[in-house]
Write a protein that holds these residues in place. Structure first.
Motif, PDB file in Angstrom:
ATOM      1  N   GLY A  54      10.941  16.726  -6.114  1.00  0.00           N
ATOM      2  CA  GLY A  54      11.194  18.072  -6.245  1.00  0.00           C
ATOM      3  C   GLY A  54      12.206  18.577  -7.028  1.00  0.00           C
ATOM      4  O   GLY A  54      12.762  17.611  -7.810  1.00  0.00           O
ATOM      5  N   LEU A  55      12.822  19.632  -6.799  1.00  0.00           N
ATOM      6  CA  LEU A  55      14.025  19.977  -7.505  1.00  0.00           C
ATOM      7  C   LEU A  55      15.263  19.244  -7.468  1.00  0.00           C
ATOM      8  O   LEU A  55      15.934  18.917  -8.253  1.00  0.00           O
ATOM      9  N   GLY A  56      15.250  18.395  -6.043  1.00  0.00           N
ATOM     10  CA  GLY A  56      16.261  17.695  -5.721  1.00  0.00           C
ATOM     11  C   GLY A  56      16.154  16.636  -6.697  1.00  0.00           C
ATOM     12  O   GLY A  56      17.386  16.330  -7.104  1.00  0.00           O
ATOM     13  N   ASN A  57      15.135  15.934  -7.013  1.00  0.00           N
ATOM     14  CA  ASN A  57      15.152  14.814  -7.954  1.00  0.00           C
ATOM     15  C   ASN A  57      15.618  15.299  -9.424  1.00  0.00           C
ATOM     16  O   ASN A  57      16.387  14.566  -9.912  1.00  0.00           O
ATOM     17  N   SER A  67       5.821  16.061  -1.894  1.00  0.00           N
ATOM     18  CA  SER A  67       6.615  16.734  -1.069  1.00  0.00           C
ATOM     19  C   SER A  67       8.123  16.017  -1.570  1.00  0.00           C
ATOM     20  O   SER A  67       9.212  16.931  -1.525  1.00  0.00           O
ATOM     21  N   TYR A  81      13.857  27.846  -1.778  1.00  0.00           N
ATOM     22  CA  TYR A  81      13.255  27.184  -2.809  1.00  0.00           C
ATOM     23  C   TYR A  81      12.157  27.803  -3.583  1.00  0.00           C
ATOM     24  O   TYR A  81      12.155  27.565  -4.895  1.00  0.00           O
ATOM     25  N   SER A 112      12.344  14.492   2.086  1.00  0.00           N
ATOM     26  CA  SER A 112      11.851  15.522   2.738  1.00  0.00           C
ATOM     27  C   SER A 112      12.013  15.055   4.348  1.00  0.00           C
ATOM     28  O   SER A 112      10.993  15.652   5.165  1.00  0.00           O
ATOM     29  N   SER A 148      15.848  14.548  -0.445  1.00  0.00           N
ATOM     30  CA  SER A 148      14.856  14.233  -1.404  1.00  0.00           C
ATOM     31  C   SER A 148      13.577  13.470  -0.870  1.00  0.00           C
ATOM     32  O   SER A 148      12.595  13.738  -1.443  1.00  0.00           O
ATOM     33  N   SER A 153       4.388  21.468   1.121  1.00  0.00           N
ATOM     34  CA  SER A 153       4.690  20.738   2.239  1.00  0.00           C
ATOM     35  C   SER A 153       5.510  21.347   3.453  1.00  0.00           C
ATOM     36  O   SER A 153       5.063  21.200   4.478  1.00  0.00           O
ATOM     37  N   MET A 159      18.481  20.109   8.617  1.00  0.00           N
ATOM     38  CA  MET A 159      18.075  18.889   8.216  1.00  0.00           C
ATOM     39  C   MET A 159      18.404  17.547   9.157  1.00  0.00           C
ATOM     40  O   MET A 159      17.586  16.660   9.483  1.00  0.00           O
ATOM     41  N   MET A 180      12.563  17.525   8.727  1.00  0.00           N
ATOM     42  CA  MET A 180      12.076  19.090   8.517  1.00  0.00           C
ATOM     43  C   MET A 180      10.530  19.277   9.320  1.00  0.00           C
ATOM     44  O   MET A 180       9.969  20.425   9.237  1.00  0.00           O
ATOM     45  N   SER A 209       6.352  20.320  -3.545  1.00  0.00           N
ATOM     46  CA  SER A 209       7.343  20.476  -2.514  1.00  0.00           C
ATOM     47  C   SER A 209       7.102  21.785  -1.227  1.00  0.00           C
ATOM     48  O   SER A 209       7.147  21.625  -0.299  1.00  0.00           O
TER      49      SER A 209
HETATM   50  N1  PHE Z   1      12.238  16.860  -1.102  1.00  0.00           N
HETATM   51  C1  PHE Z   1      12.364  17.782  -1.852  1.00  0.00           C
HETATM   52  C2  PHE Z   1      13.030  17.962  -3.165  1.00  0.00           C
HETATM   53  O1  PHE Z   1      13.679  16.599  -3.385  1.00  0.00           O
HETATM   54  C3  PHE Z   1      12.718  19.155  -0.939  1.00  0.00           C
HETATM   55  C4  PHE Z   1      12.277  19.470   0.430  1.00  0.00           C
HETATM   56  C5  PHE Z   1      13.064  19.311   1.318  1.00  0.00           C
HETATM   57  C6  PHE Z   1      10.877  19.264   0.523  1.00  0.00           C
HETATM   58  C7  PHE Z   1      12.400  19.252   2.621  1.00  0.00           C
HETATM   59  C8  PHE Z   1      10.564  19.383   1.808  1.00  0.00           C
HETATM   60  C9  PHE Z   1      11.438  19.347   2.957  1.00  0.00           C
HETATM   61  O2  PHE Z   1      13.255  18.687  -3.900  1.00  0.00           O
END
Ligand code: PHE
Length: 441
Positions: A23-26, A20, A103, A227, A225, A326, A380, A230, A323
């Motif tokens: 993800g794209l954030g990283n 989770s 997303y 999560s 990042s 989740s 968030m 949420m 992600s």
């Molecule tokens: N953590 C995920 C990312 O880095 C994004 C995410 C946000 C997933 C909130 C779940 C809840 O891309």
């Protein structure tokens, strides 16, 4: 019924939480932010926030989830019956739903680009030409919508399979694969000529670039990042066994997440600089600059360019799916519990609703930006604030401690509880408020 609730295995829950988080954030946000806000200077602040603020916030959400053994809304209702806390839980899940929708649009783009890499690769003579491929794809109506539907549909199929057979099993296969892929990409990226400039961009500390905005971004990015806020961490933790060690599970998740973000930086930036490009934020970095790099590689060695492109977009795709599931689970599990729906029905409803909102995001970039903005800056933050204040100020200290230390059985956790509790009560909520207002202004 709580007794029949499915449970993750010990490794399963760590890998699912890591899935989770990673993800794209990283992959696209973190490397860019590091470069933009002062390299190592930003990384230092990011690490401090990660351990002092995100980790306690993550722990708080996880503790609530495991203690209640319920999904977000019912967890808060069962721990504080008859109060309004549950509505904040609902807000958090709504945030998860909004992220699920947009997303999935980005997930669809990565699916599309993976397919392109497999079918014909990227063959452009200049960066503009490569960038135009992305622009044409997103401007066409049907293609991105179809990709979005496929991505969302696949993620929902995993959710229908359930916690153990779906999420647990999928994460166990995918997370190790993700690490192998990203490390391989990094080794390759670092071996490109001129990659050193990318490393300099990432690592040279420049405190003058670390503006207040950069500091606020560091915390926002850390929450996104991990999560946090949420109901995702809460929901996954509600499937955690009582003998699982919450502290080490959370610390491991955090370390995996940071490791992946930093390695992504070592993949993306050296490659960008080696191709003589400048880094840019967001989708344009990943979907416009990177294909050009693979196209150039492909000119020298077609096989290499192709393999690299496939590896890269496969990495993004897998990271995005783990992600996405989740967030879907956070919504589905609440519907199942609240409305006594079966898993299939709840998943179908979320699928249809997220499909619609996602289509709207895909067709209108202002809707996309708005969803991104409100979910990460409003929902968030409020969600994170709600969970931390609930755990720190509303729950009994002894109850929280019992959950944190597995009823006093864990020695290290017992020793560290005081420090955690202090941060949770006095540092985390004000920090979230400051960042919340900084981001809004
Ligand atoms: N953590 C995920 C990312 O880095 C994004 C995410 C946000 C997933 C909130 C779940 C809840 O891309």
């Amino acid at each position: 019924m709580a007794a029949s609730r499915e449970k993750f295995g010990r490794m399963g829950v760590i890998l699912a939480l890591a899935g989770s988080a990673i993800g794209l954030g990283n992959i696209w946000r973190f490397p860019y932010m590091v470069g933009e806000y002062g390299g190592a200077a930003f990384i230092i602040v990011y690490l401090a926030f990660a351990f002092l603020i995100s980790l306690p916030a993550f722990l708080a959400e996880s503790l609530i989830g495991r203690k209640a053994g319920k999904s977000t809304y019912d967890a808060l209702e069962s721990l504080a019956p008859g109060t309004k806390w549950k509505w904040l839980g609902l807000l958090a899940v709504l945030g998860a739903f909004i992220i699920t929708s947009y997303y999935s649009v980005v997930g669809g783009w990565s699916l599309d680009f993976l397919a392109r890499s497999v079918v014909r690769g990227f063959d452009s003579a200049n960066p503009e030409g490569a960038a135009a491929v992305f622009d044409r794809m997103t401007a066409s109506t049907i293609e991105p919508l179809l990709a979005h539907a496929l991505f969302l549909g696949f993620s929902c199929m995993i959710i229908v399979l359930g916690v153990k057979k779906g999420i647990d099993r999928f994460s166990k296969v995918c997370i190790p694969l993700l690490f192998v892929l990203i490390v391989a990409m990094m080794l390759f990226s670092l071996s490109l000529p001129g990659s050193k400039d990318g490393l300099d961009y990432l690592l040279k500390p420049d405190f003058s670039k670390l503006t207040p905005r950069g500091v606020a971004c560091a915390l926002g990015q850390s929450f996104f990042s991990m999560s946090i806020g949420m109901g995702v961490v809460l929901t996954y933790s509600s499937y955690m066994k009582k003998q699982q060690k919450i502290l080490s599970t959370s610390v491991l998740t955090l370390i995996f997440d940071i490791f992946f973000a930093v390695i992504s930086g070592f993949v993306v930036m050296p490659a960008v600089f080696s191709a003589g490009l400048r880094p840019e934020a967001g989708p344009s970095l990943v979907f416009e600059s990177i294909p050009y790099i693979f196209a150039r590689m492909g000119a020298a060695s077609p096989l290499l360019g192709r393999v690299m492109a496939i590896g890269f977009f496969l990495t993004i795709l897998i990271a995005a799916i783990t992600s996405e599931i989740s967030m879907i689970e956070s919504c589905v599990s609440m519907l199942m519990e609240r409305l006594h729906w079966g898993r299939k029905k709840a998943t179908w409803v979320i699928f249809c609703a997220a499909l619609l909102l996602g289509c709207w995001c895909s067709l209108r970039s202002n809707v996309f930006s708005f969803c991104d903005f409100v979910s990460s800056n409003v929902f968030m933050m409020l969600g994170a604030l709600a969970f931390t204040v609930f755990a720190g100020w509303k729950m009994e200290r002894s109850a929280l401690k019992a959950e944190f230390t597995n009823n006093g059985r864990l020695k290290l956790s017992s020793a560290l509880f005081g420090g955690f509790y202090f941060l949770l009560k006095y540092l985390v909520p004000p920090a979230i408020l400051v960042i919340f207002f900084t981001n809004l202004l």
